[in-house]
Each structure stands twice: as structure tokens, then as C-alpha cells.
Write a protein that holds these residues in place. Structure first.
Motif, PDB file in Angstrom:
ATOM      1  N   ASN A  46     -10.389  -3.104   3.674  1.00  0.00           N
ATOM      2  CA  ASN A  46     -10.967  -2.394   4.814  1.00  0.00           C
ATOM      3  C   ASN A  46     -11.439  -3.444   5.817  1.00  0.00           C
ATOM      4  O   ASN A  46     -11.435  -4.639   5.529  1.00  0.00           O
ATOM      5  N   GLY A  47     -11.828  -3.037   7.000  1.00  0.00           N
ATOM      6  CA  GLY A  47     -12.339  -3.968   7.994  1.00  0.00           C
ATOM      7  C   GLY A  47     -11.297  -4.988   8.397  1.00  0.00           C
ATOM      8  O   GLY A  47     -10.119  -4.654   8.599  1.00  0.00           O
ATOM      9  N   ALA A  48     -11.707  -6.260   8.486  1.00  0.00           N
ATOM     10  CA  ALA A  48     -10.799  -7.323   8.908  1.00  0.00           C
ATOM     11  C   ALA A  48      -9.633  -7.476   7.942  1.00  0.00           C
ATOM     12  O   ALA A  48      -8.492  -7.695   8.368  1.00  0.00           O
ATOM     13  N   GLU A  49      -9.907  -7.345   6.644  1.00  0.00           N
ATOM     14  CA  GLU A  49      -8.826  -7.444   5.663  1.00  0.00           C
ATOM     15  C   GLU A  49      -7.804  -6.328   5.856  1.00  0.00           C
ATOM     16  O   GLU A  49      -6.592  -6.555   5.777  1.00  0.00           O
ATOM     17  N   GLY A  50      -8.298  -5.132   6.103  1.00  0.00           N
ATOM     18  CA  GLY A  50      -7.396  -4.010   6.340  1.00  0.00           C
ATOM     19  C   GLY A  50      -6.526  -4.223   7.568  1.00  0.00           C
ATOM     20  O   GLY A  50      -5.327  -3.923   7.562  1.00  0.00           O
ATOM     21  N   LYS A  51      -7.114  -4.748   8.633  1.00  0.00           N
ATOM     22  CA  LYS A  51      -6.352  -5.015   9.863  1.00  0.00           C
ATOM     23  C   LYS A  51      -5.289  -6.084   9.632  1.00  0.00           C
ATOM     24  O   LYS A  51      -4.169  -5.984  10.127  1.00  0.00           O
ATOM     25  N   ASN A  52      -5.642  -7.105   8.861  1.00  0.00           N
ATOM     26  CA  ASN A  52      -4.683  -8.171   8.600  1.00  0.00           C
ATOM     27  C   ASN A  52      -3.538  -7.698   7.710  1.00  0.00           C
ATOM     28  O   ASN A  52      -2.376  -8.083   7.909  1.00  0.00           O
ATOM     29  N   PHE A  53      -3.850  -6.851   6.726  1.00  0.00           N
ATOM     30  CA  PHE A  53      -2.782  -6.297   5.891  1.00  0.00           C
ATOM     31  C   PHE A  53      -1.899  -5.374   6.710  1.00  0.00           C
ATOM     32  O   PHE A  53      -0.682  -5.290   6.482  1.00  0.00           O
ATOM     33  N   ARG A  54      -2.484  -4.707   7.678  1.00  0.00           N
ATOM     34  CA  ARG A  54      -1.702  -3.843   8.557  1.00  0.00           C
ATOM     35  C   ARG A  54      -0.606  -4.635   9.284  1.00  0.00           C
ATOM     36  O   ARG A  54       0.507  -4.140   9.494  1.00  0.00           O
ATOM     37  N   LYS A  55      -0.903  -5.886   9.615  1.00  0.00           N
ATOM     38  CA  LYS A  55       0.103  -6.739  10.267  1.00  0.00           C
ATOM     39  C   LYS A  55       1.247  -7.060   9.312  1.00  0.00           C
ATOM     40  O   LYS A  55       2.403  -7.172   9.736  1.00  0.00           O
ATOM     41  N   VAL A  56       0.925  -7.202   8.027  1.00  0.00           N
ATOM     42  CA  VAL A  56       1.970  -7.401   7.023  1.00  0.00           C
ATOM     43  C   VAL A  56       2.854  -6.158   6.938  1.00  0.00           C
ATOM     44  O   VAL A  56       4.088  -6.251   6.877  1.00  0.00           O
ATOM     45  N   LEU A  57       2.215  -4.993   6.955  1.00  0.00           N
ATOM     46  CA  LEU A  57       2.963  -3.734   6.925  1.00  0.00           C
ATOM     47  C   LEU A  57       3.835  -3.584   8.167  1.00  0.00           C
ATOM     48  O   LEU A  57       4.978  -3.114   8.088  1.00  0.00           O
ATOM     49  N   ASP A  58       3.301  -3.996   9.309  1.00  0.00           N
ATOM     50  CA  ASP A  58       4.072  -3.921  10.551  1.00  0.00           C
ATOM     51  C   ASP A  58       5.317  -4.804  10.474  1.00  0.00           C
ATOM     52  O   ASP A  58       6.359  -4.468  11.045  1.00  0.00           O
ATOM     53  N   GLY A  59       5.205  -5.927   9.768  1.00  0.00           N
ATOM     54  CA  GLY A  59       6.364  -6.795   9.584  1.00  0.00           C
ATOM     55  C   GLY A  59       7.459  -6.104   8.796  1.00  0.00           C
ATOM     56  O   GLY A  59       8.650  -6.269   9.087  1.00  0.00           O
ATOM     57  N   PHE A  91      15.748   1.783   6.491  1.00  0.00           N
ATOM     58  CA  PHE A  91      14.860   2.876   6.118  1.00  0.00           C
ATOM     59  C   PHE A  91      14.274   3.589   7.334  1.00  0.00           C
ATOM     60  O   PHE A  91      13.220   4.211   7.237  1.00  0.00           O
ATOM     61  N   SER A  92      14.930   3.493   8.443  1.00  0.00           N
ATOM     62  CA  SER A  92      14.460   4.167   9.651  1.00  0.00           C
ATOM     63  C   SER A  92      14.339   5.667   9.401  1.00  0.00           C
ATOM     64  O   SER A  92      15.234   6.294   8.830  1.00  0.00           O
ATOM     65  N   GLY A  93      13.197   6.230   9.802  1.00  0.00           N
ATOM     66  CA  GLY A  93      12.963   7.656   9.595  1.00  0.00           C
ATOM     67  C   GLY A  93      12.239   7.974   8.311  1.00  0.00           C
ATOM     68  O   GLY A  93      11.800   9.113   8.112  1.00  0.00           O
ATOM     69  N   GLN A  94      12.081   6.999   7.413  1.00  0.00           N
ATOM     70  CA  GLN A  94      11.364   7.212   6.154  1.00  0.00           C
ATOM     71  C   GLN A  94       9.938   6.679   6.267  1.00  0.00           C
ATOM     72  O   GLN A  94       9.637   5.828   7.096  1.00  0.00           O
ATOM     73  N   THR A  95       9.057   7.205   5.419  1.00  0.00           N
ATOM     74  CA  THR A  95       7.654   6.791   5.428  1.00  0.00           C
ATOM     75  C   THR A  95       7.247   6.301   4.049  1.00  0.00           C
ATOM     76  O   THR A  95       7.500   6.970   3.044  1.00  0.00           O
ATOM     77  N   LEU A  96       6.634   5.129   4.027  1.00  0.00           N
ATOM     78  CA  LEU A  96       6.127   4.529   2.799  1.00  0.00           C
ATOM     79  C   LEU A  96       4.605   4.650   2.802  1.00  0.00           C
ATOM     80  O   LEU A  96       3.951   4.346   3.796  1.00  0.00           O
ATOM     81  N   THR A  97       4.034   5.086   1.686  1.00  0.00           N
ATOM     82  CA  THR A  97       2.578   5.166   1.557  1.00  0.00           C
ATOM     83  C   THR A  97       2.096   4.075   0.605  1.00  0.00           C
ATOM     84  O   THR A  97       2.575   3.968  -0.523  1.00  0.00           O
ATOM     85  N   VAL A  98       1.159   3.272   1.099  1.00  0.00           N
ATOM     86  CA  VAL A  98       0.618   2.161   0.321  1.00  0.00           C
ATOM     87  C   VAL A  98      -0.892   2.350   0.186  1.00  0.00           C
ATOM     88  O   VAL A  98      -1.576   2.613   1.179  1.00  0.00           O
ATOM     89  N   ALA A  99      -1.410   2.220  -1.016  1.00  0.00           N
ATOM     90  CA  ALA A  99      -2.850   2.327  -1.252  1.00  0.00           C
ATOM     91  C   ALA A  99      -3.394   0.973  -1.678  1.00  0.00           C
ATOM     92  O   ALA A  99      -2.747   0.229  -2.420  1.00  0.00           O
TER      93      ALA A  99
END
Length: 454
Positions: free
Chosen positions: A49-62, A37-45
Motif C-alpha cells: 500500500n502507499g508508496a510500495e503500492g504505487k511502485n508495484f503498480r509501475k511493475v504491473l504497468d510494464g 493478452f489484449s482485452g483480458q484482465t489479470l487480478t493480483v493480490a
């Protein structure tokens, strides 16, 4: 209304479909899946927020590392929005529908499905869920036997956190049943430390208290009926649970400061009353997320300075309650162009590997039975996670999260308001039951009229 069950024949069909198209239909498992999926963008809602948001961001980065897709995360709380259903509705109205939503309430998931906003999850996701999750979690993600939601993050809402020092001082041990917990509470008070701090200001912890007591007394069959308003809130089982709950607030021994103080106390303050510098109570009931507050807000070592026990059984013929909540990944209807990307992301969330990323950060529980418990950062969290997974089909979903928001999830109305009024004066549980019944009946009727019933 009975809970939906995933039909065996449907799962068998999923397995058969996968046997034929195992390498063709999955962006994650196919030979060409890497960077597909290189070049595509996924939007997740989601709400985090805060620490939880940062930790979920690491899941998204994976997911990005594996597939090449960029992921944009929209946090409702970061935008000051507490009502997630309204947040998604407004995004849709403005033409900004996310590809995936991490829905925090089963009632909202059902509402979205009934409105036709969701895509059913495909066989490959269904099979991955069947591999990694107990059937009860698949059922909670289903509406009318159709699988829409993959539960990625869970909470264990049947945990009681305590101060080992206070217990040692009063010479008490974690209780085997509710009667012993109350007796221990009196011993704690006699030793100079009130038993519980209760977060009545936030209101939703009061619903969790009631639900654990109700499930432990009335059993899972009645719990399921009350959760769907089948038996109504004037049922004798409700009055009995209210009486049990109300006894906590008759005086200041069992709850620090009684009901009046509880109504001035939010969740963080209730945890601080046990683990802060000036200890005001020996125990605080709430979910596994209390561990994150203990270590994050009050800099206490969970394994050494804090511990928990499971909410104890009440009736001799009933098991200890196991109540959970969670966040389910659903694919929003946006057309075929983004569908495969969204489904591949949800398939990724169903894997132990995705859960492991957040588990290592702390403040997270997964219902994934194949997640190695050693991924959790401390022994206490491992014990909580094991308790949740071992409960299997005995897990009951948070009752207020299954109700229409006007009754089970809104400040200043419905169950939240009425339970706050009740702990201020618990002398008339029958009157409280009548008010709860009236509020529930109206909320379910209104929700049914607008197609938003949970």
C-alpha cells in the motif's frame, strides 16, 4: 522436516520441454507475444500500500505495456487487513479469487499449497527462475519438491544502520564481530549517545533480533531445525541466544531507555531515534527497508547521513548471519482460462526487467542475480543488494515467517508476546524458553491438525 530441493531431473525436463515448445508456450517469449493478452484482465493480490503500492503498480504497468492485459491490484493493507492468509480466504469464499497472489510469508505459501489452492509453476517459469535466482530462493518457493512460488521482492534482515556522526564522535568504526559491536555501544553511550533504539512495540523486530543472534551463534543447521520446531525452544542453543539478547536490555546504555522504552517504540520511531531531529541513539537494527524510512520519513540522504554494516558474527567458528524474507508470486487455482495469463505474468516477474522497474524507484531489493546493481538509486542500497545476492545459498529465511501464524506472526500471542515480556525483564531466559516451547508446540500441533502447518 527438510527443506524441499528442486530435483535436477525435473529442471532438465523443463529445459527439454522448452527446447521443443520454445515459441509455443510462452506469452512473453513467442513471436506473437506482444499484446497477446489484449482485452483480458489479470487480478493480483498483495499486501503493498502507499508508496510500495504505487511502485508495484509501475511493475504491473510494464506487464500491460508488453502484453496488453489490464491488471487489477487488490491490496490487503489498503483494506485494513493485516492477515494476508485470511484476506485470500475471504476472497475465495466470495468468489473473487485473484489470479496471482504475492504471498509475504513462506509458511502461508506452504499452507496454500497444502490446501490445494495453487497451480504448480510450469517449466518455462521454472527455467526463467533457474536462470535468474539462486537455488535457495527456488527451494523457498517449493513444497514437496513442487515449484509454486517465484520470489520477486526480498528483504535483507541482517543490516545494522548507524549514524556516521555519532560513530565519529565516539571514535568507533563498524565492528568486525558482535563483541566489538557491544564494546562500541558502550563507547557510544560514554560519549553521550545510547547504542541502539529497538522497536519493541511492533514485536516482530524482536523476532528478527533473536533470529540473527541465534543463527550467528548456533549456525544454519540448528537454525533450520528450530525453524521447523524439530529441536524445540528449550534447547540449550535457544537459551544461550536469549541470554545474549537479554544483555542488551540490562540498563539504558545499550538500548535507549532500556526494555521499557523499547516497548513504547515502533519501527518508524526507532529509526527516528537515530535519524530524526532529536537523536536518541546511534544505531537501529532492521532490514534494508530502513533506508526508505530514513529518506522518506526523515528526509536524510542515505549515502551521506546514514550507513549500515552487516549484522556481525558472534561465534568464532560461525559466519555472519544473512536472514531474508520476501514476497512470492503464486498462481491461484481458477481454471484453465486464466492460467496462461497468470503464468506469463509470473514469468515476467522472474525477469531482470521487471525487477529493474521497482529497483529504480527505491525501497526494493531483488534476489534476481542478473539485475544490474546500477538500477538501484543509491550506493547504499547497491551495497545491501550485493550483500544479499553474494550470500547465495547461505541465505536463511525469516524463522518466524516459517512458523504457524499463531506462534510466529500474531500480535499479543506466541513469540511476539513472549519476546516483549522478555525484554521487559530478561532475568530468566530459561523460563522464557519454556513458554516459547509450549506456545510453539501448541501452534504447530493446531496447524498440523488443520492442515495449515508451515
Amino acid at each position: 522436516m527438510k527443506r524441499p530441493r528442486i530435483a535436477v531431473s525435473r529442471l532438465a525436463a523443463a529445459v527439454a520441454a522448452l527446447a521443443v515448445t520454445a515459441t509455443a508456450c510462452s506469452g512473453l517469449n513467442s513471436a506473437s507475444g506482444e499484446q497477446q493478452f489484449s482485452g483480458q484482465t489479470l487480478t493480483v493480490a498483495g499486501t503493498w500500500n502507499g508508496a510500495e503500492g504505487k511502485n508495484f503498480r509501475k511493475v504491473l504497468d510494464g506487464f500491460t505495456k508488453k502484453t496488453g492485459a489490464k491488471v487489477k491490484f487488490l491490496s490487503s493493507r489498503a483494506q485494513g487487513r493485516d492477515d494476508f492468509a485470511l484476506f485470500i480466504r475471504d476472497l475465495r469464499k466470495n468468489g473473487k479469487t485473484p489470479d496471482v497472489a504475492m504471498v509475504p510469508q513462506v509458511g502461508v505459501l506452504q499452507q496454500f499449497a497444502q490446501k490445494g489452492w495453487l497451480e504448480p509453476l510450469p517449466p518455462r517459469v521454472e527455467l526463467e527462475a533457474a536462470r535468474n535466482f539462486a537455488l535457495v530462493w527456488q527451494n523457498y518457493g517449493s513444497v514437496r519438491r513442487i515449484f509454486y512460488g517465484l520470489y520477486f521482492k526480498a528483504s535483507h534482515k541482517s543490516t545494522v544502520w548507524y549514524s556516521p556522526k555519532a560513530f565519529e564522535k565516539a571514535d568507533v568504526e563498524p565492528p568486525k564481530d558482535y563483541k566489538e559491536m557491544i564494546a562500541n555501544g558502550q563507547k557510544l553511550a560514554d560519549s553521550g549517545t545510547p547504542a541502539f533504539s529497538v522497536a519493541g512495540k511492533d514485536a516482530w523486530p524482536l523476532t528478527d533480533w533473536f533470529e540473527n543472534i541465534y543463527l550467528a551463534q548456533a549456525g544454519p543447521a540448528n537454525y533450520a531445525k528450530l525453524a521447523t520446531n524439530e529441536i524445540g525452544w528449550q534447547d540449550p542453543t535457544v537459551i544461550k541466544a536469549l541470554k545474549t539478547f537479554g544483555k542488551l536490555f540490562k540498563g539504558d546504555d545499550l538500548v535507549a531507555g532500556g526494555g521499557a522504552e523499547a516497548l513504547r517504540t515502533d519501527l518508524n520511531e526507532s529509526v527516528g531515534a537515530v535519524y530524526g531531529k532529536n537523536q536518541k541513539a546511534a544505531m537501529v537494527y532492521e532490514g534494508d527497508f530502513v533506508a526508505g524510512i530514513i529518506s522518506g520519513e526523515f528526509n536524510r540522504k542515505v549515502d551521506k547521513e546514514a550507513n549500515f554494516f552487516d549484522f556481525p558474527p558472534i561465534a568464532k567458528d560461525k559466519q555472519a548471519p544473512v536472514i531474508s524474507g520476501g514476497d512470492a508470486a503464486v498462481a491461484m487455482k481458477k481454471g484453465k482460462q486464466q492460467e496462461d495469463l497468470a503464468m506469463s505474468f509470473i514469468e515476467y516477474l522472474a525477469s531482470p526487467k521487471a525487477a529493474e522497474i521497482w529497483a529504480k524507484q527505491g525501497g526494493f531489493l531483488s534476489p534476481n542475480i542478473n539485475l544490474n546493481l546500477q538500477a538501484y538509486p543509491d550506493e547504499t542500497t547497491r551495497k545491501v543488494a550485493k550483500s544479499l545476492v553474494d550470500a547465495g545459498e547461505a541465505v536463511q529465511f525469516d524463522m518466524s515467517d516459517q512458523a504457524p501464524a499463531d506462534f510466529g506472526g500474531s500480535a499479543g500471542k506466541g513469540e511476539w508476546q513472549l519476546l516483549q515480556e522478555f525484554i521487559r525483564d530478561p532475568s530468566d531466559p530459561e523460563a522464557t524458553a519454556r513458554k516459547l516451547d509450549q506456545a510453539a508446540s501448541k501452534a504447530y500441533l493446531d496447524a498440523s491438525a488443520t492442515g495449515t502447518a508451515g
